[in-house]
Design a protein around this motif. Structure first.
Motif, PDB file in Angstrom:
ATOM      1  N   UNK A 154       0.850  -1.190   0.000  1.00 24.53           N
ATOM      2  CA  UNK A 154       0.000   0.000   0.000  1.00 24.53           C
ATOM      3  C   UNK A 154       0.884   1.238   0.000  1.00 24.53           C
ATOM      4  N   UNK A 155       0.632   2.111  -0.950  1.00 19.69           N
ATOM      5  CA  UNK A 155       1.426   3.322  -1.115  1.00 19.69           C
ATOM      6  C   UNK A 155       0.592   4.544  -0.729  1.00 19.69           C
ATOM      7  N   UNK A 156       1.154   5.356   0.124  1.00 14.72           N
ATOM      8  CA  UNK A 156       0.531   6.640   0.474  1.00 14.72           C
ATOM      9  C   UNK A 156       1.330   7.741  -0.205  1.00 14.72           C
ATOM     10  N   UNK A 227      -3.147   5.392  -2.108  1.00 12.43           N
ATOM     11  CA  UNK A 227      -3.949   6.482  -1.542  1.00 12.43           C
ATOM     12  C   UNK A 227      -3.226   7.791  -1.812  1.00 12.43           C
ATOM     13  N   UNK A 228      -3.920   8.731  -2.422  1.00 10.87           N
ATOM     14  CA  UNK A 228      -3.364  10.057  -2.675  1.00 10.87           C
ATOM     15  C   UNK A 228      -3.949  11.023  -1.650  1.00 10.87           C
ATOM     16  N   UNK A 248      -7.308   5.833  -4.777  1.00 11.88           N
ATOM     17  CA  UNK A 248      -8.347   6.737  -4.291  1.00 11.88           C
ATOM     18  C   UNK A 248      -7.709   7.962  -3.640  1.00 11.88           C
ATOM     19  N   UNK A 249      -8.513   9.008  -3.479  1.00 10.87           N
ATOM     20  CA  UNK A 249      -8.064  10.263  -2.877  1.00 10.87           C
ATOM     21  C   UNK A 249      -8.691  10.394  -1.491  1.00 10.87           C
ATOM     22  N   UNK A 261      -0.991   2.541   8.289  1.00  7.58           N
ATOM     23  CA  UNK A 261      -1.657   1.521   7.482  1.00  7.58           C
ATOM     24  C   UNK A 261      -1.004   1.319   6.122  1.00  7.58           C
ATOM     25  N   UNK A 262       0.043   2.081   5.838  1.00 10.18           N
ATOM     26  CA  UNK A 262       0.729   1.995   4.548  1.00 10.18           C
ATOM     27  C   UNK A 262       2.072   1.293   4.684  1.00 10.18           C
ATOM     28  N   UNK A 263       2.574   0.800   3.563  1.00  7.36           N
ATOM     29  CA  UNK A 263       3.901   0.179   3.527  1.00  7.36           C
ATOM     30  C   UNK A 263       4.960   1.167   3.063  1.00  7.36           C
ATOM     31  N   UNK A 264       4.563   2.067   2.165  1.00  9.16           N
ATOM     32  CA  UNK A 264       5.507   3.000   1.548  1.00  9.16           C
ATOM     33  C   UNK A 264       4.870   4.382   1.496  1.00  9.16           C
ATOM     34  N   UNK A 265       5.652   5.395   1.820  1.00  6.31           N
ATOM     35  CA  UNK A 265       5.187   6.774   1.663  1.00  6.31           C
ATOM     36  C   UNK A 265       6.035   7.470   0.607  1.00  6.31           C
TER      37      UNK A 265
END
Length: 455
Positions: A154-156, A227-228, A248-249, A261-265
């Motif tokens: 999951x990427x933020x 997630x953006x 999604x935004x 909740x993300x793996x990568x920012x």
């Protein structure tokens, strides 16, 4: 007799939770706390008897507010909400502080050693007012620390382009947010600083275009949940073409929860890089040879905390590698935090020790304060009207430009605040049932809240 703490806020999603966290320390010692958006609080400076004002910044463009506070015998303290990742060198300090503002202030708090050293280097004579305390925001980070395992990575994506992509306006060259940033310089505005500020605009403009291309390709792979999260002052419509089942935004959810909740920012020159590194997340930012000419306005802190990628292909390689950067040493310089203490306690103890009350009890929670509110609203309406009329006239338009710009951006910064929303935040942080049951809330017609404990 109750002492009063007044906290004017700017961006609700960014500041409210940490302010609630800080207020608990004051409430437990029988202080009365007032919170609200800046325009809900500042009209009543003269309606409060001597009080502590904890400001989110003392930017030079707002020195008139500090003068009003001091004229009415108030105690001024500040912890710069944007001081964590300043622009480099003297320019970054002069964006946020001035000789006048520091002279008028009583206490200045800092996120960490770096923040303190940068300001002290430019304004050494006020160091008796300086305290390295960390921020209540860090306290919140420490209270909400967990890791979630995702089936798919999951990427933020934190977009930080308010100068190049401002909310609610479409301008060909300079954005409304850029004009507001110019006004914030106040007495520190110079040709050199203006040139540097416009360089910030140019790098954001370039990075915005580059990231749009990169994420169009990244979303099309359908391999990641993305997630953006647009900057509060940024136009989210810019990213709507990327929306799909896997993208999604969302800039309404709690940011710390999103990070955890993300793996990568992925970000660009963002304060959030510090929060991501603090939470031990893989943190990536775009940087290649085309950006070397912009190093003057790219803060070295996000660059040092992040792994850099130079192209879309290079980004894919970095995403596949699970190894993360060890940022412990740099974080200890950037942030002040201790396991057995917290910033909220340190700030409370410092204020409580330094502040002397005058013994008078007065606040704007009465009928007569409505007149001050009406006067304030009328002045702002007149300022906006003159801004509209004069915006095309050279040499005059800048006089009322602030009113024109701030009115456009204000709604994006603040949504209506409800009592149940505040109560929920207190319950999410404080577990003492006796404290929670004793909380009392009063709402002013302006939207400001008065919070205290019943005996």
């Amino acid at each position: 007799m109750s002492k009063k703490l007044i906290i004017p806020l700017e961006i609700k999603k960014r500041e409210l939770l940490s302010v609630i966290n800080l207020s608990i320390n004051f409430l437990k010692e029988n202080w009365v706390v007032y919170i609200g958006q800046k325009q809900q609080v500042f009209p009543f400076i003269k309606n409060f008897s001597r009080s502590v004002w904890l400001l989110k910044s003392i930017v030079p463009g707002e020195n008139n507010i500090l003068k009003k506070l001091k004229k009415n015998n108030h105690f001024i303290s500040s912890l710069d909400i944007e001081g964590l990742v300043p622009s480099n060198g003297k320019y970054g300090v002069l964006q946020r502080y001035s000789e006048t503002g520091l002279k008028l202030s009583d206490l200045i708090f800092f996120w960490g050693k770096n923040h303190f050293i940068n300001v002290k280097r430019i304004f050494p004579k006020f160091q008796n007012k300086y305290f390295v305390t960390g921020s209540p925001i860090i306290d919140v980070w420490q209270k909400k620390f967990f890791h979630k395992k995702n089936k798919k990575k999951k990427i933020l994506f934190i977009t930080s382009f308010p100068l190049a992509n401002p909310i609610g306006v479409k301008l060909k060259d300079e954005s409304s947010y850029l004009r507001l940033s110019i006004s914030a310089f106040g007495e520190n505005l110079s040709k050199k600083n203006l040139k540097t500020l416009k360089l910030e605009y140019e790098v954001q403009k370039k990075a915005l275009a580059d990231y749009q291309k990169i994420f169009e390709r990244l979303v099309s792979t359908n391999k990641f949940d993305i997630c953006i999260r647009p900057h509060p002052m940024e136009n989210p419509e810019t990213w709507k073409n990327l929306i799909s089942k896997k993208c999604y935004i969302d800039n309404k959810s709690d940011l710390n929860d999103q990070i955890l909740n993300s793996d990568i920012l992925i970000h660009f020159n963002s304060t959030v890089s510090v929060q991501s590194a603090f939470n031990k997340k893989k943190t990536l930012t775009l940087f290649n040879k085309d950006y070397k000419k912009f190093l003057e306005v790219l803060s070295d802190i996000p660059l040092k905390l992040s792994e850099t990628f130079y192209s879309y292909e290079n980004l894919l390689k970095k995403i596949k590698i699970n190894k993360k950067k060890n940022n412990t040493n740099l974080l200890n310089k950037v942030l002040f935090f201790k396991k057995n203490s917290n910033s909220s306690n340190i700030i409370f103890n410092t204020i409580n020790k330094k502040f002397l009350d005058d013994g008078y009890i007065q606040d704007p929670f009465n009928f007569f304060s409505i007149l001050n509110l009406m006067e304030y609203i009328i002045k702002r309406k007149i300022g906006f009207f003159l801004g509209v009329l004069l915006k095309y006239i050279p040499f005059i338009k800048n006089k009322f430009d602030f009113h024109l710009v701030s009115s456009k951006l204000g709604k994006a910064k603040w949504s209506k605040l409800h009592k149940n929303e505040i109560k929920y935040l207190y319950k999410s942080i404080e577990k003492n049932k006796k404290f929670l049951s004793s909380l009392k809330f009063e709402k002013h017609v302006s939207g400001m809240y008065k919070i205290y404990l019943t005996k």
